[in-house]
Design a protein around this motif. Structure first.
Motif, PDB file in Angstrom:
ATOM      1  N   GLU A  17       0.743  -1.293  -0.008  1.00  0.00           N
ATOM      2  CA  GLU A  17       0.173   0.042   0.070  1.00  0.00           C
ATOM      3  C   GLU A  17       0.826   1.281   0.073  1.00  0.00           C
ATOM      4  O   GLU A  17       0.321   2.153  -0.725  1.00  0.00           O
ATOM      5  CB  GLU A  17      -0.896  -0.024   1.139  1.00  0.00           C
ATOM      6  CG  GLU A  17      -1.923  -0.929   1.229  1.00  0.00           C
ATOM      7  CD  GLU A  17      -3.292  -0.582   0.204  1.00  0.00           C
ATOM      8  OE1 GLU A  17      -3.270   0.571  -0.100  1.00  0.00           O
ATOM      9  OE2 GLU A  17      -3.639  -1.386  -0.427  1.00  0.00           O
ATOM     10  N   THR A  18       2.007   1.125   0.635  1.00  0.00           N
ATOM     11  CA  THR A  18       2.913   2.375   0.951  1.00  0.00           C
ATOM     12  C   THR A  18       3.755   2.533  -0.607  1.00  0.00           C
ATOM     13  O   THR A  18       3.529   3.845  -0.841  1.00  0.00           O
ATOM     14  CB  THR A  18       3.818   2.073   1.993  1.00  0.00           C
ATOM     15  OG1 THR A  18       3.092   2.075   3.087  1.00  0.00           O
ATOM     16  CG2 THR A  18       4.682   3.436   2.148  1.00  0.00           C
ATOM     17  N   VAL A  19       3.930   1.564  -0.940  1.00  0.00           N
ATOM     18  CA  VAL A  19       4.870   1.673  -2.532  1.00  0.00           C
ATOM     19  C   VAL A  19       3.656   2.203  -3.353  1.00  0.00           C
ATOM     20  O   VAL A  19       3.885   3.042  -4.336  1.00  0.00           O
ATOM     21  CB  VAL A  19       5.124   0.302  -2.952  1.00  0.00           C
ATOM     22  CG1 VAL A  19       5.560   0.559  -4.327  1.00  0.00           C
ATOM     23  CG2 VAL A  19       6.529   0.030  -2.192  1.00  0.00           C
ATOM     24  N   LEU A  20       2.442   1.647  -3.552  1.00  0.00           N
ATOM     25  CA  LEU A  20       1.375   2.279  -4.426  1.00  0.00           C
ATOM     26  C   LEU A  20       1.055   3.721  -4.162  1.00  0.00           C
ATOM     27  O   LEU A  20       1.072   4.201  -5.195  1.00  0.00           O
ATOM     28  CB  LEU A  20       0.181   1.190  -4.280  1.00  0.00           C
ATOM     29  CG  LEU A  20       0.411  -0.158  -4.992  1.00  0.00           C
ATOM     30  CD1 LEU A  20      -1.007  -0.747  -4.462  1.00  0.00           C
ATOM     31  CD2 LEU A  20       0.542  -0.038  -6.241  1.00  0.00           C
ATOM     32  N   GLU A  21       0.884   3.923  -3.025  1.00  0.00           N
ATOM     33  CA  GLU A  21       0.614   5.659  -2.711  1.00  0.00           C
ATOM     34  C   GLU A  21       1.621   6.561  -2.979  1.00  0.00           C
ATOM     35  O   GLU A  21       1.387   7.864  -3.559  1.00  0.00           O
ATOM     36  CB  GLU A  21       0.375   5.510  -1.195  1.00  0.00           C
ATOM     37  CG  GLU A  21      -1.045   4.931  -0.850  1.00  0.00           C
ATOM     38  CD  GLU A  21      -1.211   5.001   0.547  1.00  0.00           C
ATOM     39  OE1 GLU A  21      -0.400   5.714   1.663  1.00  0.00           O
ATOM     40  OE2 GLU A  21      -2.152   4.478   1.104  1.00  0.00           O
ATOM     41  N   ARG A  22       3.001   5.842  -2.854  1.00  0.00           N
ATOM     42  CA  ARG A  22       4.035   6.895  -3.353  1.00  0.00           C
ATOM     43  C   ARG A  22       4.482   6.860  -4.707  1.00  0.00           C
ATOM     44  O   ARG A  22       4.893   7.913  -5.307  1.00  0.00           O
ATOM     45  CB  ARG A  22       5.419   6.606  -2.827  1.00  0.00           C
ATOM     46  CG  ARG A  22       5.028   6.757  -1.175  1.00  0.00           C
ATOM     47  CD  ARG A  22       6.337   6.537  -0.328  1.00  0.00           C
ATOM     48  NE  ARG A  22       6.286   6.986   1.005  1.00  0.00           N
ATOM     49  CZ  ARG A  22       6.921   7.016   1.962  1.00  0.00           C
ATOM     50  NH1 ARG A  22       8.401   6.805   1.702  1.00  0.00           N
ATOM     51  NH2 ARG A  22       6.863   7.261   3.276  1.00  0.00           N
ATOM     52  N   LEU A  23       3.953   5.745  -5.405  1.00  0.00           N
ATOM     53  CA  LEU A  23       4.157   5.831  -6.934  1.00  0.00           C
ATOM     54  C   LEU A  23       3.260   6.229  -7.870  1.00  0.00           C
ATOM     55  O   LEU A  23       3.312   6.747  -8.870  1.00  0.00           O
ATOM     56  CB  LEU A  23       4.473   4.155  -7.247  1.00  0.00           C
ATOM     57  CG  LEU A  23       5.694   3.755  -7.134  1.00  0.00           C
ATOM     58  CD1 LEU A  23       5.793   2.075  -7.383  1.00  0.00           C
ATOM     59  CD2 LEU A  23       7.067   4.439  -7.815  1.00  0.00           C
ATOM     60  N   GLU A  24       1.990   6.134  -7.530  1.00  0.00           N
ATOM     61  CA  GLU A  24       0.794   6.668  -8.162  1.00  0.00           C
ATOM     62  C   GLU A  24       0.844   8.317  -8.739  1.00  0.00           C
ATOM     63  O   GLU A  24       0.834   8.655  -9.694  1.00  0.00           O
ATOM     64  CB  GLU A  24      -0.605   6.451  -7.499  1.00  0.00           C
ATOM     65  CG  GLU A  24      -1.006   4.913  -7.545  1.00  0.00           C
ATOM     66  CD  GLU A  24      -2.253   4.694  -6.744  1.00  0.00           C
ATOM     67  OE1 GLU A  24      -2.851   3.760  -7.187  1.00  0.00           O
ATOM     68  OE2 GLU A  24      -2.555   5.392  -5.847  1.00  0.00           O
ATOM     69  N   LEU A  82      -1.131  -0.733 -14.617  1.00  0.00           N
ATOM     70  CA  LEU A  82      -0.624  -1.855 -13.642  1.00  0.00           C
ATOM     71  C   LEU A  82      -1.184  -1.718 -12.069  1.00  0.00           C
ATOM     72  O   LEU A  82      -1.290  -2.537 -11.340  1.00  0.00           O
ATOM     73  CB  LEU A  82       0.861  -2.262 -13.923  1.00  0.00           C
ATOM     74  CG  LEU A  82       1.517  -3.262 -13.197  1.00  0.00           C
ATOM     75  CD1 LEU A  82       0.558  -4.430 -13.526  1.00  0.00           C
ATOM     76  CD2 LEU A  82       2.765  -3.326 -13.414  1.00  0.00           C
ATOM     77  N   LEU A  83      -0.335  -0.377 -11.414  1.00  0.00           N
ATOM     78  CA  LEU A  83      -0.534  -0.128 -10.370  1.00  0.00           C
ATOM     79  C   LEU A  83      -2.187  -0.020 -10.014  1.00  0.00           C
ATOM     80  O   LEU A  83      -2.691  -0.687  -8.685  1.00  0.00           O
ATOM     81  CB  LEU A  83      -0.268   1.244  -9.862  1.00  0.00           C
ATOM     82  CG  LEU A  83       1.345   1.301  -9.802  1.00  0.00           C
ATOM     83  CD1 LEU A  83       1.882   2.840  -9.345  1.00  0.00           C
ATOM     84  CD2 LEU A  83       1.994   0.172  -9.041  1.00  0.00           C
ATOM     85  N   ALA A  84      -3.099   0.149 -10.879  1.00  0.00           N
ATOM     86  CA  ALA A  84      -4.607   0.165 -10.443  1.00  0.00           C
ATOM     87  C   ALA A  84      -4.823  -1.457 -10.543  1.00  0.00           C
ATOM     88  O   ALA A  84      -5.597  -1.627  -9.722  1.00  0.00           O
ATOM     89  CB  ALA A  84      -5.057   1.136 -11.583  1.00  0.00           C
ATOM     90  N   ALA A  85      -4.443  -2.184 -11.347  1.00  0.00           N
ATOM     91  CA  ALA A  85      -4.732  -3.639 -11.206  1.00  0.00           C
ATOM     92  C   ALA A  85      -4.306  -4.303  -9.927  1.00  0.00           C
ATOM     93  O   ALA A  85      -4.859  -5.075  -9.357  1.00  0.00           O
ATOM     94  CB  ALA A  85      -4.244  -4.232 -12.518  1.00  0.00           C
ATOM     95  N   LEU A  86      -3.000  -3.833  -9.329  1.00  0.00           N
ATOM     96  CA  LEU A  86      -2.381  -4.199  -8.165  1.00  0.00           C
ATOM     97  C   LEU A  86      -3.152  -3.893  -7.013  1.00  0.00           C
ATOM     98  O   LEU A  86      -3.400  -4.585  -6.137  1.00  0.00           O
ATOM     99  CB  LEU A  86      -1.097  -4.056  -8.034  1.00  0.00           C
ATOM    100  CG  LEU A  86       0.140  -4.493  -9.057  1.00  0.00           C
ATOM    101  CD1 LEU A  86       1.454  -3.691  -8.902  1.00  0.00           C
ATOM    102  CD2 LEU A  86      -0.002  -5.964  -8.550  1.00  0.00           C
ATOM    103  N   ARG A  87      -3.661  -2.500  -7.062  1.00  0.00           N
ATOM    104  CA  ARG A  87      -4.675  -2.079  -6.030  1.00  0.00           C
ATOM    105  C   ARG A  87      -5.789  -2.765  -6.129  1.00  0.00           C
ATOM    106  O   ARG A  87      -6.284  -3.285  -4.857  1.00  0.00           O
ATOM    107  CB  ARG A  87      -4.915  -0.719  -6.131  1.00  0.00           C
ATOM    108  CG  ARG A  87      -5.446  -0.092  -4.956  1.00  0.00           C
ATOM    109  CD  ARG A  87      -5.627   1.433  -5.067  1.00  0.00           C
ATOM    110  NE  ARG A  87      -4.260   1.977  -4.997  1.00  0.00           N
ATOM    111  CZ  ARG A  87      -3.585   2.140  -3.637  1.00  0.00           C
ATOM    112  NH1 ARG A  87      -4.137   1.809  -2.696  1.00  0.00           N
ATOM    113  NH2 ARG A  87      -2.523   2.857  -3.621  1.00  0.00           N
ATOM    114  N   GLU A  88      -6.682  -3.193  -6.994  1.00  0.00           N
ATOM    115  CA  GLU A  88      -7.652  -4.058  -7.246  1.00  0.00           C
ATOM    116  C   GLU A  88      -7.438  -5.426  -6.421  1.00  0.00           C
ATOM    117  O   GLU A  88      -8.011  -5.958  -5.926  1.00  0.00           O
ATOM    118  CB  GLU A  88      -8.389  -3.891  -8.531  1.00  0.00           C
ATOM    119  CG  GLU A  88      -8.883  -3.060  -8.959  1.00  0.00           C
ATOM    120  CD  GLU A  88      -9.461  -2.917 -10.457  1.00  0.00           C
ATOM    121  OE1 GLU A  88      -9.538  -4.243 -10.950  1.00  0.00           O
ATOM    122  OE2 GLU A  88      -9.683  -1.866 -11.044  1.00  0.00           O
ATOM    123  N   ALA A  89      -6.207  -5.991  -6.833  1.00  0.00           N
ATOM    124  CA  ALA A  89      -5.994  -7.422  -6.379  1.00  0.00           C
ATOM    125  C   ALA A  89      -5.653  -7.308  -4.753  1.00  0.00           C
ATOM    126  O   ALA A  89      -6.179  -8.195  -4.197  1.00  0.00           O
ATOM    127  CB  ALA A  89      -4.719  -8.004  -7.113  1.00  0.00           C
TER     128      ALA A  89
END
Length: 129
Positions: A17-24, A82-89
């Motif tokens: 979650e932290t990685v996704l929040e910083r990369l988006e 890809l990040l959106a798909a990872l967040r959904e997963a």
């Protein structure tokens, strides 16, 4: 799942979650199309790259200089998807994990920690005719 595995899963989820929040935000900024100078788009001050549009070295150089490059924009757009798909997963796993935790909470304490649960089987002889 034992307590150690549950803690590890929670920590890995928090890390993801932290990685996704910083990369988006970074990817959204890079993937945003730059308005054309002819259209009067003065809102973005990023210069455009004057070199080739397909070379990865030119794309990297443009990224370092803060310039808009077609290849960087394309890759950032795909990475955002890809990040959106990872967040959904992750969200789907969290939902499934919550159901599994609820099921584990309702099983008796004497049940083995594995996925297999022993059952009682009774074989009866048929009645004579």
């Amino acid at each position: 799942m034992t307590g150690d595995h549950a803690e590890l899963t929670a920590e890995l989820r928090a890390l993801a979650e932290t990685v996704l929040e910083r990369l988006e935000p970074i990817l959204q900024k890079v993937a945003a199309p730059m308005p054309d100078a002819e259209a009067g788009g003065a809102g973005d001050d990023r210069p455009t790259c004057s070199t080739c549009t397909w070379c990865p070295l030119c794309a990297l150089a443009a990224l370092i200089r803060g310039e808009q490059h077609d290849l960087v924009t394309l890759v950032a757009g795909q990475a955002s998807t890809l990040l959106a798909a990872l967040r959904e997963a992750l969200d789907a796993h969290d939902t499934a994990g919550g159901e599994a935790r609820a099921t584990a909470a309702t099983t008796p304490a004497s049940a083995p920690p594995s996925a297999f649960v022993p059952i009682d089987v009774r074989i009866t002889e048929p009645e004579p005719r």
